[in-house]
Design an enzyme around this catalytic site. Structure first.
Site, PDB file in Angstrom:
ATOM      1  N   ARG A   1       3.061  -2.377   3.049  1.00 49.75           N
ATOM      2  CA  ARG A   1       2.612  -3.758   3.241  1.00 49.75           C
ATOM      3  C   ARG A   1       3.776  -4.698   2.954  1.00 49.75           C
ATOM      4  O   ARG A   1       4.441  -4.564   1.924  1.00 49.75           O
ATOM      5  CB  ARG A   1       1.439  -4.091   2.305  1.00 49.75           C
ATOM      6  CG  ARG A   1       0.202  -3.237   2.490  1.00 49.75           C
ATOM      7  CD  ARG A   1      -0.864  -3.584   1.451  1.00 49.75           C
ATOM      8  NE  ARG A   1      -2.025  -2.719   1.549  1.00 49.75           N
ATOM      9  CZ  ARG A   1      -3.093  -2.967   2.303  1.00 49.75           C
ATOM     10  NH1 ARG A   1      -3.131  -4.079   3.027  1.00 49.75           N
ATOM     11  NH2 ARG A   1      -4.105  -2.133   2.336  1.00 49.75           N
TER      12      ARG A   1
ATOM     13  N   GLU B   1       3.707   4.176   0.898  1.00 46.65           N
ATOM     14  CA  GLU B   1       2.515   4.989   0.672  1.00 46.65           C
ATOM     15  C   GLU B   1       2.334   6.111   1.693  1.00 46.65           C
ATOM     16  O   GLU B   1       2.805   6.048   2.816  1.00 46.65           O
ATOM     17  CB  GLU B   1       1.272   4.097   0.708  1.00 46.65           C
ATOM     18  CG  GLU B   1       1.258   3.007  -0.358  1.00 46.65           C
ATOM     19  CD  GLU B   1      -0.100   2.370  -0.479  1.00 46.65           C
ATOM     20  OE1 GLU B   1      -0.799   2.697  -1.448  1.00 46.65           O
ATOM     21  OE2 GLU B   1      -0.468   1.566   0.384  1.00 46.65           O
TER      22      GLU B   1
ATOM     23  N   ASP C   1      -8.522   6.501   2.853  1.00 42.00           N
ATOM     24  CA  ASP C   1      -7.455   7.487   3.060  1.00 42.00           C
ATOM     25  C   ASP C   1      -8.025   8.883   3.328  1.00 42.00           C
ATOM     26  O   ASP C   1      -8.785   9.418   2.514  1.00 42.00           O
ATOM     27  CB  ASP C   1      -6.552   7.566   1.832  1.00 42.00           C
ATOM     28  CG  ASP C   1      -5.800   6.276   1.571  1.00 42.00           C
ATOM     29  OD1 ASP C   1      -5.995   5.313   2.326  1.00 42.00           O
ATOM     30  OD2 ASP C   1      -5.014   6.233   0.606  1.00 42.00           O
TER      31      ASP C   1
ATOM     32  N   GLU D   1       6.460   0.203  -3.149  1.00 43.20           N
ATOM     33  CA  GLU D   1       5.414   0.969  -2.480  1.00 43.20           C
ATOM     34  C   GLU D   1       5.806   1.443  -1.091  1.00 43.20           C
ATOM     35  O   GLU D   1       6.092   0.643  -0.202  1.00 43.20           O
ATOM     36  CB  GLU D   1       4.133   0.129  -2.362  1.00 43.20           C
ATOM     37  CG  GLU D   1       3.251   0.216  -3.575  1.00 43.20           C
ATOM     38  CD  GLU D   1       1.866  -0.354  -3.321  1.00 43.20           C
ATOM     39  OE1 GLU D   1       1.118  -0.487  -4.292  1.00 43.20           O
ATOM     40  OE2 GLU D   1       1.537  -0.664  -2.163  1.00 43.20           O
TER      41      GLU D   1
END
Length: 969
Positions: free
Chosen positions: A565, A547, A287, A545
């Site tokens: 995901r 993100e 990241d 999630e």
């Protein structure tokens, strides 16, 4: 009229007490013969009336016709005449609607090869009758309980010679009335709007099959207004299904471009000393984010340099710390990036981690960093908090150096109303939402990735989070109709699928992901929170999630992006389908609004903006997409990412590195498209010199020579961590026993992992609980092959962390972490797709949307009456058709499985149970067809012959022994 025949009456002459020798007269012998003949005749006539579909080993004779509203069942059964009767069971054809077996009565108008479904019936002592006109055949039969040794039989005989057409009509009416009565009985238990929805979107058979638990759940549905307080824009279950459908199409407008694998190199700037291990080696980078102008979002020109901050760490060492990178502004050469070292210095602690964030330039030229502080000390399960620090930099000898770090402090840790805090998360971590008596421990805590944006003179942070009490997680979210997001038919089917599956029910009840927003005060260098707001986007019942959110202001609109995901969602079937079609399941999602805190609309209808194109363990696999505006453009963004999953997934020599960037366009109609424009690796600025063809590839060139379509998802997505608590998978069928979804199994073939065992993989392998500290991608932990470099271990003179007491490492680490516990690998084969040429936009659709998003079937107008049977309710209603297995020899079980076969198997396994009989009673006399008449005719003829032979045998025996005397004239 009922006719009962006693096989023992009139067959034996009464004993004469006064006679010492028993004598038989010809008259009595004739009586015996006549009786035997009568028995044979009745057997012949009965064969045209009664046809046995299935006879089990039973002595008692039973003929039943039951209609029980309580069990939503109407069935017709008849037993064999005696324990010595023999009949051949015929094949059973079953039609499954919703999850019950429907049985149609056999009449003269039906073809002879049509047979009813068979169900198990318990012996009943209750007599159930259905009265009829005197001019029509009687449909009355009795349910009789008798001991196993009893040989009595109750057989119905025809009572009328009415036409078969009249009998058919009467029978259909009776059965239709029975069916409607059962359906109406269930409908009467439903309340208000849900009753209308069920009536309009389910067949009568499906309504009849509703269980009491389902009815109770349906009555709990909440139809509150979609604009629920504390919701923001909902990422719905319908959106999720559509995202998967788009993923499977591999549309060139959405699919990440192919990159040429043999042109990708490790990042030279990260051949450096790791902040934690203190060893110089090639380390992974993931990241990353540039220092940006908070107003426009463009990459800042800081004293002639572009600055980027990255998470990086030595492979397999759980080293999660952030570094400062720099390069001359406008330089496009990947090898020119330089490393200023870890921002918080060396001798970093494993339990004191820094995760993703953002950065901007303050008015005095200092850099204001916003990042995630993660604490895993003392066994904490990734206690994430938003933090900020001021970086004081300088340029010395053409190098950017970190002079000092100040004002490092926690900004926000959750308020429990808008956003969940870590203590609140832990307080319910052991709750039991699926009511199985065990703690769920599948919740996932997220409070991270702050992104800075300035709007109307104020600074705001956009961040990943989970909702608080304003609209909290829990079972109630499953019952909120608005969370499903489709029409009533889709919502109904999805709802029943979830409530019937305790594992999906569990995950859906915990899922409360959100993209939060807060306002900072005016103190640039030492900010604090001025105001909190309702989340911009929520994903209740869909995922925990979303993100690395970011907001880009462009063309008078606000574009919100996030990475996610599919395997972290509640769509297990979608995970399997995506992995089988592509080999990965990562996506970039996007929304658009007319104001920063306005209502956000999902781009492309569902929110999907980018979909993965290659398997997750290839060198060119990408994730952590981050959109940067192109200066001077009102509709174009540059997408950056990191490439190659960490921990040697694509080979120990292939480290995680920065990927080439590419352009995407925002259209006026809220759609997007990937443009055929690519840069060198690690380019964060698009200008006239940025475009490069060096890394342009196709599907064949996107992989290295030793790479194939066998994907080790445990290593890629699991990173050595435990998956969510999902049901066990039947290795012989590849099917999850809880919800019948197909699992992807290993495909035979050679690859770099060919020596590892073939193991079926759970459809959600890689979905991780917070118990396992899964929050971002990580790796499994093979033996560390990375040795310290022989080069001199120069250590830049950067500030170090403050003194901190030693901490015992906790064995579980988050997705952000770089820990890699060793584990058994699970390989999933992905079908090899043909080359699509060297055009990035030339892609062949892998699957159709309908294969992953199947609506609830509309009400079917029956062509004939059906008799619902009393069968075991299926555990769930599958939303999608499961994809085909990789191995052709493996058997796939679907939710459309023929339940009649299960009943037959049950009968075979329970022989000796003499109380279960299943057969069908035709309601009108008819001549046996070719398929059924031969058996019945043979039986009746044999019975007649037997009677004649018996009579002659008795006569001969009497004459020979002298017990019978012919009368003398």
């Amino acid at each position: 009229m009922d006719i009962t025949v006693n096989s023992q009456s009139n067959t034996v002459a009464p004993k004469q007490a006064e006679c010492k020798k028993m004598r038989y007269s010809i008259r009595k012998v004739a009586t015996v013969g006549a009786t035997s003949a009568l028995v044979g005749t009745l057997a012949f006539l009965g064969a045209t009336q009664v046809k046995a579909d299935q006879v089990t080993e039973t002595a008692p004779a039973v003929a039943t016709a039951t209609a029980t509203p309580e069990t939503s069942t109407a069935s017709l059964t008849v037993a064999s005449e005696t324990a010595t009767s023999v009949a051949t069971s015929e094949a059973v054809e079953s039609s499954v609607a919703h999850s019950e077996v429907a049985t149609k009565p056999v009449t003269e108008t039906q073809p002879s090869n049509t047979t009813p479904s068979v169900v198990e019936e318990k012996a009943s002592s209750t007599v159930v009758t259905s009265s009829s006109d005197a001019t029509t055949p009687s449909a009355t039969v009795a349910a009789v309980s008798a001991p196993a040794h009893t040989s009595e039989a109750a057989v119905e005989a025809p009572t009328s010679t009415a036409s078969s057409e009249a009998a058919d009509t009467h029978t259909e009416v009776d059965l239709k009335v029975s069916e409607n009565s059962a359906a109406n009985a269930n409908l009467s238990k439903l309340n208000g709007r849900i009753k209308s929805i069920v009536e309009e979107n389910m067949t009568s058979d499906q309504i009849v099959a509703l269980t009491e638990e389902e009815i109770k759940a349906l009555n709990k549905v909440d139809f509150s207004d979609d604009a629920i307080k504390g919701t923001g824009t909902s990422l719905t279950y319908r959106n999720l299904k559509d995202i998967v459908a788009s993923f499977l199409k591999q549309d060139s407008k959405l699919a990440v471009p192919y990159f040429k694998a043999d042109t990708i190199i490790n990042m030279p700037a990260f051949n450096t000393v790791d902040a934690q291990t203190m060893k110089k080696e090639e380390i992974d980078v993931w990241d990353s984010w540039p220092v940006q102008d908070a107003k426009s979002g463009v990459v800042s020109n800081w004293n002639g340099y572009q600055l980027v901050i990255s998470m990086a760490g030595a492979p397999n060492k759980n080293s999660n710390h952030i570094y400062l990178l720099y390069r001359k502004y406008g330089d496009n050469d990947f090898t020119h990036w330089k490393n200023a070292g870890p921002i918080f210095g060396y001798n970093a602690l494993e339990d004191d981690q820094q995760w993703s964030g953002s950065a901007t330039v303050n008015s005095d030229g200092s850099i204001q960093l916003y990042y995630t502080k993660n604490d895993t000390s003392g066994g904490k399960l990734n206690w994430q908090q938003l933090a900020s620090a001021t970086l004081n930099l300088a340029v010395e000898n053409d190098e950017v150096v970190i002079k000092s770090v100040e004002n490092d402090h926690i900004l926000f840790g959750g308020d429990n109303y808008h956003y969940q805090s870590y203590p609140k998360f832990m307080s319910t971590f052991d709750d039991d939402h699926n009511h199985d008596g065990n703690p769920d421990r599948t919740d996932n805590y997220c409070l991270r990735d702050p992104h800075i944006i300035e709007d109307n003179g104020s600074r705001y942070l956009i961040f990943e989070s989970n909702t608080g009490d304003e609209n909290y997680q829990g079972e109630k979210q499953i019952y909120k109709w608005s969370n499903y997001g489709g029409d009533d038919a889709f919502n109904l089917k999805s709802f029943l699928n979830i409530v019937n599956n305790k594992h999906l029910y569990n995950l859906a009840s915990w899922a409360n992901g959100s993209i939060g927003i807060l306002k900072l005060d005016d103190n640039e260098k030492n900010p604090s929170v001025a105001e909190l707001y309702t989340p911009l986007v929520t994903s209740h019942m869909v995922t925990d999630e979303v993100e690395r959110p970011s907001v880009v202001k462009m063309g008078g609109k606000y574009y919100l992006f996030t990475a996610s995901r599919i395997n972290k969602s509640t769509d297990a079937e979608g995970t399997v389908a995506a992995r089988e079609a592509v080999g990965d399941d990562v996506v970039m999602l996007g929304f658009v609004s007319d104001s920063l805190r306005g209502k956000y609309r999902p781009l492309n209808g569902s929110g999907v903006v980018l979909t993965a194109s290659v398997p997750a363990d290839w060198r060119t696999s990408t994730y952590s997409y981050y959109a940067v505006p192109v200066e001077g453009s009102s509709d174009t963004l540059l997408v950056t990412s990191y490439m190659t999953n960490r921990g040697g997934i694509a080979g120990a020599e292939n480290k995680s590195t920065w990927a080439p960037s590419f352009l995407i366009k925002m259209n006026a109609d809220d759609t997007t498209e990937v443009l055929p424009k690519m840069t060198n690796q690690g380019d964060w600025i698009w200008d006239k010199s940025s475009e490069s063809l060096v890394h342009v590839g196709d599907q064949n060139s996107a992989k290295l020579p030793n790479e194939d379509f066998n994907v080790d998802y445990y290593a890629v997505s699991g990173y050595g961590l435990k998956p969510h608590t999902y049901p066990t998978v039947d290795g012989s069928t590849g099917v999850s026993e809880a919800h019948g979804v197909l699992t992807v199994t290993v495909k035979d073939g050679k690859d770099k992992k060919a020596d590892k065992p073939e193991t079926p993989v759970s459809p959600t392998e890689g979905n991780h609980s917070v118990d396992d500290k899964t929050n971002k991608p990580g790796t499994s932990k093979p033996a560390d092959n990375n040795q310290p470099s022989a080069d001199k271990e120069d250590k830049p003179t950067n500030p170090t962390n403050p003194d901190s007491p030693a901490r015992t490492p906790f064995p579980y680490y988050g997705d952000h972490s770089n820990d890699n516990n060793s584990s058994n690998d699970h390989h999933v084969a992905v079908p090899v797709k043909p080359s699509t040429g060297d055009s990035v936009g030339d892609r062949r659709p892998v699957a159709q949307a309908a294969e992953i998003a199947t609506p609830v079937p509309k009400t079917i107008v029956a062509t004939g009456p059906t008799v619902p049977t009393n069968t075991v309710k299926e555990e769930s209603v599958t939303e999608t058709e499961a994809p085909k297995p990789v191995k052709s020899e493996e058997k796939v079980q679907s939710h459309g499985v023929d339940k009649a076969n299960e009943v037959t198997k049950s009968d075979e396994s329970s022989k000796g149970n003499n109380t279960k009989v299943a057969a069908k009673l035709a309601t009108t006399p008819k001549t046996p067809s070719d398929s059924e008449g031969s058996n019945s005719n043979i039986l009746s003829i044999l019975a007649t012959i037997f009677a004649a032979i018996a009579s002659l045998a008795l006569l001969g025996y009497g004459l020979v022994t002298g017990k019978i005397h012919l009368p003398k004239k």
